[in-house]
Structures are given as structure tokens and as C-alpha cells.
Scaffold this active site. Structure first.
Site, mmCIF file in Angstrom:
data_model
loop_
_atom_site.group_PDB
_atom_site.id
_atom_site.type_symbol
_atom_site.label_atom_id
_atom_site.label_comp_id
_atom_site.label_asym_id
_atom_site.label_seq_id
_atom_site.Cartn_x
_atom_site.Cartn_y
_atom_site.Cartn_z
ATOM 1 C CG ASN A 110 14.368 -10.164 -125.147
ATOM 2 O OD1 ASN A 110 13.874 -9.318 -124.402
ATOM 3 N ND2 ASN A 110 15.096 -9.833 -126.202
ATOM 4 C CG HIS A 112 14.568 -7.685 -130.649
ATOM 5 N ND1 HIS A 112 15.446 -6.873 -129.959
ATOM 6 C CD2 HIS A 112 14.779 -7.442 -131.961
ATOM 7 C CE1 HIS A 112 16.150 -6.169 -130.819
ATOM 8 N NE2 HIS A 112 15.770 -6.487 -132.047
ATOM 9 C CD GLU A 177 7.160 -4.890 -128.613
ATOM 10 O OE1 GLU A 177 7.526 -5.021 -127.441
ATOM 11 O OE2 GLU A 177 7.614 -3.999 -129.356
HETATM 12 C C1 GRF Z 1 9.529 -3.030 -126.211
HETATM 13 O O1 GRF Z 1 9.427 -2.478 -127.484
HETATM 14 C C2 GRF Z 1 10.323 -4.300 -126.247
HETATM 15 O O2 GRF Z 1 10.173 -5.015 -127.427
HETATM 16 C C3 GRF Z 1 11.737 -3.792 -126.152
HETATM 17 O O3 GRF Z 1 11.675 -2.718 -125.266
HETATM 18 C C4 GRF Z 1 10.363 -2.156 -125.286
HETATM 19 C C5 GRF Z 1 9.865 -2.181 -123.890
HETATM 20 O O4 GRF Z 1 8.622 -1.549 -123.741
HETATM 21 N N1 GRF Z 1 12.636 -4.855 -125.759
HETATM 22 P P1 GRF Z 1 7.781 -1.742 -122.421
HETATM 23 O O5 GRF Z 1 8.676 -1.332 -121.258
HETATM 24 O O6 GRF Z 1 7.389 -3.185 -122.331
HETATM 25 O O7 GRF Z 1 6.611 -0.842 -122.548
#
Ligand code: GRF
Length: 204
Positions: A110, A112, A177
Site C-alpha cells: 500500500n 499511504h 508517492e
Molecule cells: C494517494 O494520496 C494515496 O497515498 C492514498 O490515496 C491517494 C490516491 O491517489 N492512499 P491516486 O488515486 O493514486 O491519485
């Protein structure tokens, strides 16, 4: 040559992390192929994006199921039908049952949007701003039965600037991310030595 492990990406929304993973997996040396993008919401924007990238997509609306266990059983069946080896959660807004997680032990990761163990759960950026933190970040981790817990595979930090609001901070973290998720997942897949079509021989 051994076929590459088959990755399913689970989303609930726009799917920008899904795109980052799918783009990385287009490279010949990435140790997985994206075999499925699945959403528990039929209106998730990421489903269309994935389809445009030529990836099989599936909407499995959770409202159609009486219990979490029923939904997870259906989810498992869909994954098994597609010989999925590994699951990446990417903005998947459903808590998975302990039974499901046990069946896929070590094979669910995952991302986060906080520096775990800080700020498990929702509204991570609002909470970091309210606490007057000076930095925020994101974490890639293995999914265990406890929410937003489990072995950390990668983290990235960003500064929180004086005039930040939730949106500006979220955008800064999101960039990180996208940067850390694909290589962290690749390293984990390689560390697991994934080479079997069915998770840990346990079946689903
Ligand atoms: C991201 O910030 C992720 O960390 C969290 O939900 C968001 C999803 O964004 N779990 P996306 O759908 O990948 O643009």
C-alpha cells in the site's frame, strides 16, 4: 524465461499512483506486469485511464455485497481467475478483511500519504497541518491485518511550507508517492522471489 509476476492494482479514485506503477511496468526490466486494475467504485476515473493504457479493468462495486467477507471473497475469486501474484493498493478506500490479508500474506502493498507510523487513517495532510508539523511525506508498506501498519518498504519526506494548505501539501507529497512506489514495489517483488502463479500455494 520465467513469466513475470502478475500485478493487480486496486483503486477507488483517480488512480495517479496506478498510472505511475503502470508506466514503470511498461519498462522491460520491471519485475511485474500489470494484469488488472480493479476498483470498488464503477465511477473511479482511474478505470478509464487504465483502459486507455490497454490494461484490463474491472469494477466490483462493494455495495453489491452484504458483508465485507462476501466482497473480499468475490475480489479473491476475480484475482485468482486472472492468476494474480501480487496486489498493489493505490488509493483503494476499502479495509480488507483479515482472512483476505492472510491469504495474500506479504503480497499486498500500500501507499499511504504520511510518514508512518504517524497519521494512520484518513485526512493525513489536514492533521499534519493542524499539528504544525514541519515535514510530511509518504510511506510504501506491506499490508498486514492492522490498518496502515506493516513493514515499511520506502518513505519520502517533504517540507511543510508556511503558506501550505491541504491541497498544496497533498500535491507535494503525491509527487513523491509517484516517485517511490514503483521502485519500492519492484524491490519487494524481487525480495519475495515471486515465481508461482498462485499466492504462496495457499490458493484463495
Ligand atoms: C494517494 O494520496 C494515496 O497515498 C492514498 O490515496 C491517494 C490516491 O491517489 N492512499 P491516486 O488515486 O493514486 O491519485
Amino acid at each position: 524465461m520465467m513469466p513475470k509476476p502478475r500485478l493487480a492494482i486496486l483503486i477507488s479514485g483517480r488512480g495517479s499512483n496506478m498510472v505511475a506503477l503502470a508506466k514503470a511496468a511498461q519498462k522491460p526490466d520491471y519485475p511485474a506486469v500489470v494484469a488488472l486494475v480493479l476498483s470498488n467504485r464503477a465511477d473511479a476515473g482511474g478505470l478509464e485511464t487504465a483502459a486507455r493504457m490497454g490494461i484490463e479493468t474491472l469494477a466490483l462495486p462493494h455495495r453489491g455485497f452484504a458483508t465485507r467477507a462476501d466482497f473480499d471473497a468475490a475480489l479473491c475469486a476475480e484475482l485468482k481467475a486472472r492468476r494474480i501474484d501480487m496486489i498493489a493498493l493505490a488509493g483503494f478506500m476499502r479495509i480488507l478483511t483479515p482472512g483476505f490479508i492472510r491469504q495474500w500474506e506479504g503480497r499486498i502493498v500500500n501507499i499511504h500519504p504520511s510518514l508512518l507510523p504517524e497519521y494512520r487513517g484518513l485526512d493525513t495532510h489536514a492533521r499534519a497541518l493542524a499539528a504544525h508539523d514541519t515535514e510530511a511525506g509518504c510511506t510504501v508498506h506491506v499490508v498486514t491485518e492492522r490498518l496502515d501498519d506493516g513493514p515499511i518498504l520506502a518513505q519520502a519526506r517533504v517540507p511543510i511550507l508556511p503558506d501550505d494548505c491541504e491541497a498544496t501539501l497533498a500535491a507535494r507529497v503525491l509527487e513523491e508517492e509517484h516517485r517511490i512506489y514503483p521502485p519500492a514495489l519492484a524491490r519487494h517483488i524481487e525480495a519475495l522471489g515471486l515465481n508461482r502463479p498462485c499466492p504462496s500455494g495457499k490458493g484463495c
